[in-house]
Write a protein that holds these residues in place. Structure first.
Motif, PDB file in Angstrom:
ATOM      1  N   LEU A 150       0.823  -1.217   0.000  1.00  0.00           N
ATOM      2  CA  LEU A 150       0.000   0.000   0.000  1.00  0.00           C
ATOM      3  C   LEU A 150       0.852   1.260   0.000  1.00  0.00           C
ATOM      4  N   ASP A 151       2.077   1.162   0.534  1.00  0.00           N
ATOM      5  CA  ASP A 151       3.009   2.295   0.546  1.00  0.00           C
ATOM      6  C   ASP A 151       2.365   3.516   1.203  1.00  0.00           C
ATOM      7  N   MET A 152       1.966   3.345   2.453  1.00  0.00           N
ATOM      8  CA  MET A 152       1.301   4.413   3.188  1.00  0.00           C
ATOM      9  C   MET A 152       2.177   5.644   3.325  1.00  0.00           C
ATOM     10  N   GLN A 153       1.534   6.817   3.220  1.00  0.00           N
ATOM     11  CA  GLN A 153       2.200   8.091   3.421  1.00  0.00           C
ATOM     12  C   GLN A 153       1.454   8.858   4.511  1.00  0.00           C
ATOM     13  N   PRO A 154       2.172   9.521   5.416  1.00  0.00           N
ATOM     14  CA  PRO A 154       1.495  10.290   6.467  1.00  0.00           C
ATOM     15  C   PRO A 154       0.532  11.312   5.871  1.00  0.00           C
ATOM     16  N   GLY A 155      -0.651  11.372   6.442  1.00  0.00           N
ATOM     17  CA  GLY A 155      -1.657  12.323   5.979  1.00  0.00           C
ATOM     18  C   GLY A 155      -2.516  11.816   4.841  1.00  0.00           C
ATOM     19  N   ALA A 156      -2.264  10.602   4.351  1.00  0.00           N
ATOM     20  CA  ALA A 156      -3.044  10.053   3.245  1.00  0.00           C
ATOM     21  C   ALA A 156      -4.477   9.765   3.685  1.00  0.00           C
ATOM     22  N   ARG A 157      -5.426  10.026   2.795  1.00  0.00           N
ATOM     23  CA  ARG A 157      -6.806   9.589   3.016  1.00  0.00           C
ATOM     24  C   ARG A 157      -6.900   8.139   2.582  1.00  0.00           C
ATOM     25  N   VAL A 158      -7.396   7.287   3.483  1.00  0.00           N
ATOM     26  CA  VAL A 158      -7.409   5.846   3.232  1.00  0.00           C
ATOM     27  C   VAL A 158      -8.829   5.310   3.365  1.00  0.00           C
ATOM     28  N   LEU A 159      -9.243   4.543   2.358  1.00  0.00           N
ATOM     29  CA  LEU A 159     -10.504   3.811   2.440  1.00  0.00           C
ATOM     30  C   LEU A 159     -10.171   2.347   2.685  1.00  0.00           C
ATOM     31  N   GLU A 160     -10.730   1.783   3.752  1.00  0.00           N
ATOM     32  CA  GLU A 160     -10.539   0.378   4.058  1.00  0.00           C
ATOM     33  C   GLU A 160     -11.855  -0.358   3.857  1.00  0.00           C
ATOM     34  N   VAL A 161     -11.816  -1.442   3.095  1.00  0.00           N
ATOM     35  CA  VAL A 161     -12.996  -2.262   2.844  1.00  0.00           C
ATOM     36  C   VAL A 161     -12.853  -3.552   3.633  1.00  0.00           C
ATOM     37  N   GLY A 162     -13.763  -3.772   4.579  1.00  0.00           N
ATOM     38  CA  GLY A 162     -13.697  -4.953   5.435  1.00  0.00           C
ATOM     39  C   GLY A 162     -12.948  -4.661   6.724  1.00  0.00           C
ATOM     40  N   THR A 163     -13.634  -4.050   7.680  1.00  0.00           N
ATOM     41  CA  THR A 163     -13.000  -3.643   8.942  1.00  0.00           C
ATOM     42  C   THR A 163     -12.594  -4.829   9.794  1.00  0.00           C
ATOM     43  N   GLY A 164     -13.486  -5.836   9.855  1.00  0.00           N
ATOM     44  CA  GLY A 164     -13.200  -6.994  10.703  1.00  0.00           C
ATOM     45  C   GLY A 164     -13.067  -6.604  12.162  1.00  0.00           C
ATOM     46  N   SER A 165     -11.936  -6.932  12.764  1.00  0.00           N
ATOM     47  CA  SER A 165     -11.704  -6.650  14.185  1.00  0.00           C
ATOM     48  C   SER A 165     -11.362  -5.194  14.450  1.00  0.00           C
ATOM     49  N   GLY A 166     -10.955  -4.455  13.407  1.00  0.00           N
ATOM     50  CA  GLY A 166     -10.485  -3.086  13.585  1.00  0.00           C
ATOM     51  C   GLY A 166      -8.975  -2.975  13.719  1.00  0.00           C
ATOM     52  N   TYR A 167      -8.289  -4.122  13.757  1.00  0.00           N
ATOM     53  CA  TYR A 167      -6.828  -4.119  13.930  1.00  0.00           C
ATOM     54  C   TYR A 167      -6.117  -3.377  12.797  1.00  0.00           C
TER      55      TYR A 167
END
Length: 225
Positions: free
Chosen positions: A83-100
């Motif tokens: 995913l190559d996360m960057q600080p401040g990025a807006r992220v959409l997560e599909v499938g929360t599950g436990s929230g971990y």
């Protein structure tokens, strides 16, 4: 007064288990330091059902209610590195599950919108994420992850926590220009990681990666659970 006896729940033993957990990921090739720090800050056992907490620092998936599973840590790391996360990025997560994973994305500096089709899972995950200290960075919703609300706008990163037969067009529409979507596709009977980048308004690049163990994702919003 005599010292209190040491137990398995002492900070020292917990710290030792965390170190062993992180070292096991490093031994399998996870070298991304921000991700390892996030996994240190977000204890997986706090998100696992209590009867499976002893398995939380092992590289195994853990059963969740509603027939769902908590993805194994190495698979989570594989997805988040891609995913190559960057600080401040807006992220959409599909499938929360436990929230971990929601909490990990927040620990990596993301502003997260997480969609979960099962209301009972969404409510439990909301409590866990709030208790982790990252609740302020996570907007957790009971919703169909295959059809995100258009009013949410576009996202720099989209993480799909499961296997699909094709990347939903509605998710591609929510991906910002230059953004990246990571998930898994069913290809010739096997689940393989996919990374989709949006080069411009009408151009998407798809790259298949290694096989992954992930559950299938189901469209729609569950009404009974």
């Amino acid at each position: 007064m005599a010292d209190a006896p040491m137990t398995d729940e002492t900070p020292a033993s917990e710290g030792e288990r965390t170190v062993a957990f992180l070292l096991s990921l490093r031994a399998r090739g996870v070298r991304d330091l921000p991700l390892l720090r996030a996994m240190e800050r977000v204890p997986r056992d706090r998100f696992a059902p209590s009867r499976f907490a002893d398995l939380a620092r092992q590289d195994v998936s853990v059963p969740l209610p509603c027939g769902q599973t908590m993805t194994a840590p190495f698979t989570v790391a594989n997805l988040l590195v891609a995913l190559d996360m960057q600080p401040g990025a807006r992220v959409l997560e599909v499938g929360t599950g436990s929230g971990y994973v929601s909490a990990l994305l927040a620990a990596l500096g993301g502003e997260v919108v997480s969609l979960e089709r099962y209301r009972s899972l969404a409510l439990a995950a909301h409590e866990r994420v709030a208790g982790s200290g990252f609740g302020g960075a996570v907007d957790l919703r009971h919703a169909d992850g295959f059809q995100p609300d258009r009013t949410l706008g576009r996202f720099d990163r989209i993480l799909v926590n499961g296997v699909t037969h094709a990347v939903p067009e509605a998710l591609l529409a929510r991906l910002a220009r230059g953004g990246r979507l990571v998930g898994a596709l069913r290809v010739e009977g096997a689940a393989r990681r996919v990374v989709v980048t949006r080069a411009d308004e009408d151009s998407f690049d798809h790259a298949l990666g290694p096989p992954l163990r992930l559950p299938p994702l189901i469209p729609g919003r569950a009404q009974a659970l």
